[in-house]
Design a protein around this motif. Structure first.
Motif, PDB file in Angstrom:
ATOM      1  N   GLU A 276       0.839  -1.199   0.000  1.00  0.00           N
ATOM      2  CA  GLU A 276       0.000   0.000   0.000  1.00  0.00           C
ATOM      3  C   GLU A 276       0.877   1.254   0.000  1.00  0.00           C
ATOM      4  O   GLU A 276       0.587   2.226  -0.705  1.00  0.00           O
ATOM      5  CB  GLU A 276      -0.917  -0.017   1.220  1.00  0.00           C
ATOM      6  CG  GLU A 276      -1.933   1.111   1.232  1.00  0.00           C
ATOM      7  CD  GLU A 276      -2.896   1.023   2.406  1.00  0.00           C
ATOM      8  OE1 GLU A 276      -3.709   1.958   2.561  1.00  0.00           O
ATOM      9  OE2 GLU A 276      -2.827   0.029   3.166  1.00  0.00           O
ATOM     10  N   ARG A 279       2.127   2.107  -3.398  1.00  0.00           N
ATOM     11  CA  ARG A 279       1.163   2.772  -4.278  1.00  0.00           C
ATOM     12  C   ARG A 279       1.116   4.275  -3.993  1.00  0.00           C
ATOM     13  O   ARG A 279       1.026   5.091  -4.921  1.00  0.00           O
ATOM     14  CB  ARG A 279      -0.223   2.145  -4.115  1.00  0.00           C
ATOM     15  CG  ARG A 279      -0.324   0.746  -4.713  1.00  0.00           C
ATOM     16  CD  ARG A 279      -1.756   0.293  -4.831  1.00  0.00           C
ATOM     17  NE  ARG A 279      -2.382   0.047  -3.523  1.00  0.00           N
ATOM     18  CZ  ARG A 279      -2.314  -1.097  -2.867  1.00  0.00           C
ATOM     19  NH1 ARG A 279      -1.639  -2.118  -3.376  1.00  0.00           N
ATOM     20  NH2 ARG A 279      -2.926  -1.253  -1.704  1.00  0.00           N
ATOM     21  N   GLU A 282       4.374   5.814  -5.392  1.00  0.00           N
ATOM     22  CA  GLU A 282       4.354   5.871  -6.860  1.00  0.00           C
ATOM     23  C   GLU A 282       3.439   6.998  -7.345  1.00  0.00           C
ATOM     24  O   GLU A 282       3.776   7.710  -8.301  1.00  0.00           O
ATOM     25  CB  GLU A 282       3.896   4.530  -7.419  1.00  0.00           C
ATOM     26  CG  GLU A 282       4.957   3.432  -7.276  1.00  0.00           C
ATOM     27  CD  GLU A 282       4.428   2.052  -7.633  1.00  0.00           C
ATOM     28  OE1 GLU A 282       3.185   1.906  -7.750  1.00  0.00           O
ATOM     29  OE2 GLU A 282       5.253   1.116  -7.775  1.00  0.00           O
TER      30      GLU A 282
END
Length: 356
Positions: A276, A279, A282
């Motif tokens: 998580e 993400r 990113e």
């Protein structure tokens, strides 16, 4: 549409044009439009700010109005993520600020340089600038000089000098008391430093003194992010995540949105939710706003390394050097890459200007 069609046949269209032209040449109208431009910026309507700035540029403004308009325009470009445009304008504005002793312009320049990751250029503003006379007497000039120095605290800790930043902030306590706007935000800066030096409980206590409703709307998200950082320092990850998400909902500037993504990445990484966290990192790295953010990129690389993706981790650390090369995070990234020894970041940084 002519006036005759509109039901005003006794009035020739030329009269309307003369009336509009007269209004646009009237100083009070200029002031009203400039106030509206500022108001749009304060509410986060930055595109409206730029539209009004474009109109006002065509009008014969007084010199002080034109300087204020210049500042509002550059703030809007920076807030929208047009960092290079804002940076180029800041360098020109810095020349004006020094030549005319314009402290509001100096404040603007410092903010823009910091937002672009040019911390050393921001600190250069105060060199040779002695501030307003009679510092013991409250005045708008004294308050503005306090604001310049207050914002430079951020430049110092972004360079990695947390101890030096704390000393600078302490030196500003008395001047800040005389400026209610600054004094209300003062605990946020203090709490941010405390949170990043492992003193989470003290950071939370400092934030109790902030009236969030008196914080400018474009900076209210920062109060939430600071509380999230304090909770992160205490290992209270669920509460930290709620605060960070609350800050994201209030974000007006693109930099705040990107910083919120990186903060959520750091929180979920600390909580052990690596995929998580990845993400969030990113999304932050891909965000259109590319200024600053070295600490987030550094943590992204650390997350990748923990997952065993070592070459990708090295790419993330290299990105720190590209996007936030003056930061303390860049020194940390260079150390991870084996380029040089890590510089101590929690105390002072050699060569940083002393608190004034």
């Amino acid at each position: 549409m002519t006036l005759a069609i509109a039901g005003f046949s006794p009035f020739p269209p030329e009269l309307l044009l003369v009336l509009v032209a007269s209004l646009l040449l009237w100083g009070q109208v200029h002031r009203l439009l400039l106030d509206l431009t500022t108001w749009c910026g304060e509410w986060g309507a930055f595109r409206a700010t730029l539209a009004l700035a474009w109109l006002l540029k065509w009008l014969p403004l007084d010199a002080w109005m034109r300087a204020r308009l210049w500042r509002e325009e550059l703030y809007a470009y920076s807030a929208l993520g047009h960092t290079e445009t804002a940076l180029a304008g800041a360098r020109r504005l810095a020349v004006h600020a020094r030549a005319d002793g314009c402290l509001p312009c100096a404040t603007c320049v410092v903010n823009l340089f910091i937002n672009a990751g040019r911390y050393l250029e921001a600190l250069d503003i105060e060199r040779g600038w002695h501030g307003p006379p009679a510092p013991e007497v409250p005045s708008p000039e004294r308050n503005e000089w306090a604001m310049v120095r207050f914002n430079l605290v951020e430049a110092v800790y972004n360079l990695g000098g947390w101890g030096a930043a704390s000393a600078r902030l302490s030196a500003l306590e008395e001047p800040a008391r005389a400026y209610p706007f600054l004094w209300n935000f003062f605990p946020v800066q203090r709490a941010w430093i405390l949170a990043h030096t492992g003193r989470g409980e003290e950071a939370l206590a400092a934030l109790e003194h902030v009236d969030r409703q008196r914080v400018s709307r474009v900076y209210r998200s920062e109060v939430h992010f600071t509380r999230a950082a304090a909770l992160l320092a205490l290992g209270r990850y669920e509460e930290a995540e709620r605060e960070a998400r609350g800050g994201m909902k209030l974000a007006r500037r693109v930099s705040s949105t990107r910083n919120g993504l990186f903060l959520l990445g750091r929180i979920t990484l600390a909580a052990g939710r690596l995929e998580e966290a990845l993400r969030f990192f990113e999304a932050g790295a891909a965000h259109p706003y590319k200024g600053q953010g070295g600490d987030g990129l550094l943590a992204w690389g650390d997350c990748l390394a923990t997952l065993g993706r070592h070459e990708e981790a090295r790419e993330a650390w290299r990105l720190v050097l590209v996007r936030d090369g003056q930061s303390g995070a860049a020194s940390e990234a260079a150390s991870r890459l084996g380029l040089h020894a890590r510089r101590p970041a929690a105390s002072g940084c050699p060569g940083l200007p002393e608190a004034r």
